[in-house]
Scaffold this motif. Structure first.
Motif, PDB file in Angstrom:
ATOM      1  N   UNK A  83      10.784  -5.314  21.559  1.00 36.84           N
ATOM      2  CA  UNK A  83      11.162  -4.470  22.687  1.00 36.84           C
ATOM      3  C   UNK A  83      10.139  -4.446  23.702  1.00 36.84           C
ATOM      4  N   UNK A  84       9.034  -5.392  23.777  1.00 44.32           N
ATOM      5  CA  UNK A  84       7.961  -5.554  24.686  1.00 44.32           C
ATOM      6  C   UNK A  84       8.129  -6.912  25.350  1.00 44.32           C
ATOM      7  N   UNK A  85       9.143  -7.064  26.011  1.00 45.08           N
ATOM      8  CA  UNK A  85       9.244  -8.703  26.414  1.00 45.08           C
ATOM      9  C   UNK A  85       7.957  -9.251  27.251  1.00 45.08           C
ATOM     10  N   UNK A  86       7.565  -8.238  28.227  1.00 43.58           N
ATOM     11  CA  UNK A  86       6.364  -8.380  28.847  1.00 43.58           C
ATOM     12  C   UNK A  86       5.077  -8.415  28.378  1.00 43.58           C
ATOM     13  N   UNK A  87       5.015  -7.959  27.206  1.00 43.62           N
ATOM     14  CA  UNK A  87       3.733  -8.107  26.580  1.00 43.62           C
ATOM     15  C   UNK A  87       3.178  -6.643  26.053  1.00 43.62           C
ATOM     16  N   UNK A  88       2.628  -6.517  25.055  1.00 50.18           N
ATOM     17  CA  UNK A  88       2.170  -5.420  24.103  1.00 50.18           C
ATOM     18  C   UNK A  88       0.573  -5.345  24.461  1.00 50.18           C
ATOM     19  N   UNK A  89      -0.006  -4.286  24.524  1.00 49.31           N
ATOM     20  CA  UNK A  89      -1.650  -4.435  24.770  1.00 49.31           C
ATOM     21  C   UNK A  89      -2.182  -4.917  23.287  1.00 49.31           C
ATOM     22  N   UNK A  90      -1.785  -4.043  22.438  1.00 49.51           N
ATOM     23  CA  UNK A  90      -2.514  -4.389  21.068  1.00 49.51           C
ATOM     24  C   UNK A  90      -1.545  -4.386  19.970  1.00 49.51           C
ATOM     25  N   UNK A  91      -1.692  -5.449  19.215  1.00 54.43           N
ATOM     26  CA  UNK A  91      -1.066  -5.514  17.952  1.00 54.43           C
ATOM     27  C   UNK A  91      -2.259  -5.694  16.895  1.00 54.43           C
ATOM     28  N   UNK A  92      -1.795  -4.640  15.996  1.00 57.81           N
ATOM     29  CA  UNK A  92      -2.957  -4.168  14.792  1.00 57.81           C
ATOM     30  C   UNK A  92      -2.210  -4.846  13.607  1.00 57.81           C
ATOM     31  N   UNK A  93      -2.967  -5.939  13.031  1.00 53.82           N
ATOM     32  CA  UNK A  93      -2.363  -6.367  11.593  1.00 53.82           C
ATOM     33  C   UNK A  93      -3.389  -6.035  10.561  1.00 53.82           C
ATOM     34  N   UNK A  94      -2.824  -5.321   9.513  1.00 54.47           N
ATOM     35  CA  UNK A  94      -3.800  -4.488   8.497  1.00 54.47           C
ATOM     36  C   UNK A  94      -3.565  -5.257   7.306  1.00 54.47           C
ATOM     37  N   UNK A  95      -4.335  -5.994   6.609  1.00 57.84           N
ATOM     38  CA  UNK A  95      -4.542  -6.590   5.522  1.00 57.84           C
ATOM     39  C   UNK A  95      -4.308  -5.586   4.294  1.00 57.84           C
ATOM     40  N   UNK A 113       0.146  -6.311   6.278  1.00 60.94           N
ATOM     41  CA  UNK A 113       0.247  -7.569   5.643  1.00 60.94           C
ATOM     42  C   UNK A 113       0.239  -7.774   4.196  1.00 60.94           C
ATOM     43  N   UNK A 114       1.281  -7.790   3.380  1.00 64.97           N
ATOM     44  CA  UNK A 114       1.382  -7.817   1.907  1.00 64.97           C
ATOM     45  C   UNK A 114       1.829  -9.165   1.242  1.00 64.97           C
ATOM     46  N   UNK A 115       1.351  -9.473   0.317  1.00 63.44           N
ATOM     47  CA  UNK A 115       2.070 -10.591  -0.680  1.00 63.44           C
ATOM     48  C   UNK A 115       2.975  -9.811  -1.562  1.00 63.44           C
ATOM     49  N   UNK A 116       3.492 -10.441  -2.721  1.00 59.16           N
ATOM     50  CA  UNK A 116       4.369  -9.956  -3.755  1.00 59.16           C
ATOM     51  C   UNK A 116       3.571  -9.267  -4.670  1.00 59.16           C
ATOM     52  N   UNK A 117       3.972  -8.125  -5.277  1.00 54.30           N
ATOM     53  CA  UNK A 117       3.213  -7.543  -6.265  1.00 54.30           C
ATOM     54  C   UNK A 117       3.968  -8.134  -7.778  1.00 54.30           C
ATOM     55  N   UNK A 118       3.149  -8.300  -8.669  1.00 57.18           N
ATOM     56  CA  UNK A 118       3.715  -8.670 -10.102  1.00 57.18           C
ATOM     57  C   UNK A 118       4.138  -7.642 -10.658  1.00 57.18           C
ATOM     58  N   UNK A 119       3.924  -6.566 -10.387  1.00 52.09           N
ATOM     59  CA  UNK A 119       4.221  -5.336 -10.992  1.00 52.09           C
ATOM     60  C   UNK A 119       5.689  -4.677 -10.676  1.00 52.09           C
ATOM     61  N   UNK A 120       6.738  -4.800 -11.283  1.00 48.95           N
ATOM     62  CA  UNK A 120       8.022  -4.407 -10.915  1.00 48.95           C
ATOM     63  C   UNK A 120       8.166  -3.185 -10.218  1.00 48.95           C
ATOM     64  N   UNK A 121       7.523  -2.320 -10.672  1.00 43.97           N
ATOM     65  CA  UNK A 121       7.421  -0.818 -10.217  1.00 43.97           C
ATOM     66  C   UNK A 121       7.036  -0.807  -8.850  1.00 43.97           C
ATOM     67  N   UNK A 122       5.783  -1.680  -8.421  1.00 41.79           N
ATOM     68  CA  UNK A 122       5.145  -1.572  -7.420  1.00 41.79           C
ATOM     69  C   UNK A 122       6.203  -2.310  -6.305  1.00 41.79           C
ATOM     70  N   UNK A 123       6.702  -3.395  -7.096  1.00 41.45           N
ATOM     71  CA  UNK A 123       7.405  -4.259  -6.010  1.00 41.45           C
ATOM     72  C   UNK A 123       8.570  -3.702  -5.458  1.00 41.45           C
ATOM     73  N   UNK A 181      -8.695  -3.897   7.715  1.00 38.58           N
ATOM     74  CA  UNK A 181      -8.064  -3.495   6.343  1.00 38.58           C
ATOM     75  C   UNK A 181      -7.357  -2.043   6.204  1.00 38.58           C
ATOM     76  N   UNK A 182      -7.093  -1.794   4.981  1.00 39.57           N
ATOM     77  CA  UNK A 182      -6.376  -0.484   4.738  1.00 39.57           C
ATOM     78  C   UNK A 182      -7.402   0.615   4.446  1.00 39.57           C
ATOM     79  N   UNK A 183      -8.806   0.208   4.413  1.00 35.00           N
ATOM     80  CA  UNK A 183      -9.786   1.235   4.200  1.00 35.00           C
ATOM     81  C   UNK A 183     -10.933   1.436   5.245  1.00 35.00           C
ATOM     82  N   UNK A 184     -10.007   1.210   6.626  1.00 39.00           N
ATOM     83  CA  UNK A 184     -10.887   1.395   7.873  1.00 39.00           C
ATOM     84  C   UNK A 184     -10.242   2.424   8.747  1.00 39.00           C
ATOM     85  N   UNK A 185     -11.143   3.193   9.326  1.00 44.02           N
ATOM     86  CA  UNK A 185     -10.457   4.199  10.380  1.00 44.02           C
ATOM     87  C   UNK A 185     -10.787   3.556  11.896  1.00 44.02           C
TER      88      UNK A 185
END
Ligand SMILES: *[C@@H]1O[C@H](CO)[C@@H](O)[C@H](O)[C@H]1NC(C)=O
Ligand SMILES: *[C@@H]1O[C@H](CO)[C@@H](O)[C@H](O)[C@H]1NC(C)=O
Ligand SMILES: *[C@@H]1O[C@H](CO)[C@@H](O)[C@H](O)[C@H]1NC(C)=O
Length: 336
Positions: free
Chosen positions: A83-95, A123-133, A183-187
């Protein structure tokens, strides 16, 4: 000279010294509080763009490959940048770790709240725990902000995660002017960050920017008990190249596909910040610019939360490894 006169002279000298100390500290305070933020980034190694600098992102990348994973695929692949064809100022990727549902929730409700011209994905990989998955599946359907790859989410796979982030941005959000990997423990003081990018850097973006807390002459850890222990087979040299602490790395748009291309053909090393912002950044010849002055130190966190923002001074990044409670506290103390 009489005894009393000597005393008087000594007092005068003492007063002069005190006066000088006060003046210097006042001047220092004046200097450090009035100099604009950009000047506080010492030793600028990148260039900022203007309206006439058109950037053309060239992505040469095998979509189905992630370093040595030949059958790579995104399990979940949201498209917030469409929805931002001309560009977005900031993309944040959180591990983020699949288990850290609570951290993601806090980020969505605090600094990662959808702000104008800023998007956040996890950003996530796959959990081996079915509940978490299954929890992650529900969560991604509800919020549409999870980018998930088909590799197992374990510590030693974190370089896959970082490179997946570079891949996702290159293919699915190539018009973002700046990319913040965190990261997910950062402000993050997201109001201040957007002001900083648009006003002190440039709303048109930058070139050759990798900015972070720069680490130099770091030794590869060889001791048995270290969490960061690496064997000489994994990393043969005694020292790491100059690299960025992985908890907050600011990239300019042009750097991301270049790092991706290099990382795709460089043998896997599991410590992602050393690998991407050290080894690979060195290969593409982009210097790392330190933003240490933009980080809130632990002491200043106390000043901020107890006394208020005027006492902590301007900052963009909180310290790393925060608890959820601390993230909420710090966010509450930040003015809009
Ligand atoms: C941006 O464009 C100006 C004017 O054409 C040019 O002088 C400058 O070198 C360009 N900057 C970069 C980083 O390409
Ligand atoms: C899977 O995750 C759930 C929820 O976090 C937890 O209660 C459970 O113990 C985990 N199962 C295993 C086998 O680790
Ligand atoms: C990393 O992910 C790959 C692909 O899913 C998997 O084969 C490998 O075992 C994982 N690494 C570790 C250390 O678990």
């Amino acid at each position: 000279m009489s005894e009393s006169q000597r005393e008087k002279n000594e007092m005068l000298t003492l007063h002069k010294i005190l006066f000088t100390i006060c003046s210097i500290s006042l001047l220092y305070k004046y200097y450090t509080t009035t100099v604009p933020t950009l000047v506080r980034i010492k030793d600028v190694k990148f260039s900022v763009l203007g309206p006439y600098n058109t950037t053309k992102i060239v992505v040469e990348d095998n979509y189905d490959q992630l370093i040595d994973i030949k059958n790579f695929a995104f399990k979940v692949n949201p498209q917030p940048c469409e929805s931002y064809p001309t560009g977005l100022l900031l993309m944040v990727i959180v591990s983020s770790n699949p288990n850290n549902l609570e951290n993601r929730k806090i980020i969505r409700n605090t600094w990662g709240r959808n702000l104008d011209s800023t998007k956040v994905v996890f950003l996530l990989g796959e959990s081996e725990n079915v509940t978490v998955y299954n929890q992650v599946k529900d969560e991604s359907m509800k919020y549409g902000d999870i980018v998930q790859g088909n590799f197992i989410d374990v510590y030693r796979n974190m370089t896959y995660k970082h490179v997946m982030g570079l891949k996702w941005v290159s293919h699915h959000c190539p018009t973002a002017k700046y990319i913040l990997k965190t990261d997910d423990d950062v402000v993050v003081n997201s109001h201040e960050l957007r002001r900083f990018l648009a006003r002190e850097l440039s709303p048109w973006g930058a070139r050759d920017l990798i900015s972070c807390q720069v680490l130099e002459h770091a030794k590869a850890q060889r001791t048995e008990k270290s969490k960061w222990r690496v064997t000489t087979e994994e990393y043969p040299l005694k020292y790491y190249p100059t690299y960025c602490a992985g908890w907050a790395i600011l990239y300019s748009q042009d750097v991301v596909p270049r790092l991706l291309k290099t990382a795709q053909s460089t043998p896997y090393f599991w410590i992602d910040d050393v690998h991407i912002t050290g080894v690979c950044a060195q290969k593409i010849g982009v210097a790392r610019t330190t933003f240490t002055s933009l980080i809130l130190t632990p002491n200043k966190v106390n000043l901020l939360t107890m006394l208020g923002p005027d006492y902590a001074g301007p900052f963009i990044f909180g310290p790393p490894d925060l608890s959820s409670e601390r993230i909420k506290e710090i966010w509450k103390a930040i003015p809009e």
